[in-house]
Design an enzyme around this catalytic site. Structure first.
Site, short mmCIF file in Angstrom:
data_model
loop_
_atom_site.label_atom_id
_atom_site.label_comp_id
_atom_site.label_asym_id
_atom_site.label_seq_id
_atom_site.Cartn_x
_atom_site.Cartn_y
_atom_site.Cartn_z
N LYS A 55 1.43 4.52 -2.82
CA LYS A 55 1.33 5.94 -2.46
C LYS A 55 2.67 6.66 -2.65
CE LYS A 55 -3.00 5.94 -1.27
NZ LYS A 55 -4.00 6.75 -2.00
N TYR A 86 0.84 -1.21 0.00
CA TYR A 86 0.00 0.00 0.00
C TYR A 86 0.87 1.25 0.00
CZ TYR A 86 -2.90 3.75 1.93
OH TYR A 86 -3.52 4.95 2.16
#
Length: 217
Positions: A116, A112
């Site tokens: 980002k 994750y």
């Protein structure tokens, strides 16, 4: 379809684009996470860049304060940024994800953070050229926010969140409020932020400053 619809409705151009959609590592689907968090954002932004350019609009992209907390897979991050700037071979990158265990939460959260981090770096890389054409683009890196998703988290997940202190909420169990993030987004996309371009703005109540107090850039 979304890109076509926006062009159909607003051929004169748009004032701003705010890219907020995304899923966390807890979704259990790493391919969805990469497709939505990274390729979805970059595809949409590129797809309506011409409309932003027509009106001198601005773009704000949501990343995460996890980008500064370690665990980023830099090899995948490099591939994402390369794919975006070259042939955008999403299928090839998604096939590589099959070797990762999405049920391992440490692994999933690292992936994750990778989506980002790559997104923040993409914004930094294109901000000069977009700015030269009248389009500002910035990112907001929120901390842990009180949302319906966090309200239904398991006790273990809530304990993990509590381990990351939010200085402005010290002594309470409060997370950041959605309005705390939204107010900054509204500012960045507005003409009031005309001088801000290519910025990664941490809106986490001071968590990043607490964890990385020696870093000023």
């Amino acid at each position: 379809d979304v890109i076509d619809k926006i062009h159909e409705r607003h051929p004169e151009g748009i004032d701003g684009l705010i890219c907020v959609a995304g899923v966390a590592g807890t979704c259990g689907d790493m391919k969805l996470m990469f497709s939505l968090n990274y390729f979805g954002v970059t595809s949409l932004a590129y797809g309506i860049y011409d409309l932003l350019k027509k009106k001198g609009g601005s773009c704000v992209v949501i990343v995460s304060n996890t980008i500064s907390q370690g665990g980023v897979h830099m090899d995948l991050c490099d591939m994402l940024n390369y794919a975006c700037n070259q042939d955008r071979n999403e299928a090839r990158i998604l096939s590589i994800l099959e070797q990762y265990d999405g049920s391992n939460m440490t692994m999933a959260q690292g992936l994750y953070a990778t989506t980002k981090y790559a997104l923040a770096r993409w914004v930094r890389r294109i901000s000069a050229s977009w700015g030269a054409n009248g389009v500002r683009i910035n990112t907001v890196a929120p901390g842990n926010v009180s949302t319906p998703m966090t309200a239904t988290m398991s006790e273990n997940a809530k304990a993990a969140l509590a381990a990351l202190p939010i200085p402005i909420n010290y002594g309470t169990d409060e997370l950041m409020h959605p309005e705390d993030i939204a107010n900054v987004i509204v500012f960045l996309v507005s003409p009031l932020a005309h001088g801000i371009n290519g910025n990664v703005m941490f809106v986490d109540g001071g968590t990043d400053a607490l964890l990385n107090s020696e870093k000023v850039y």
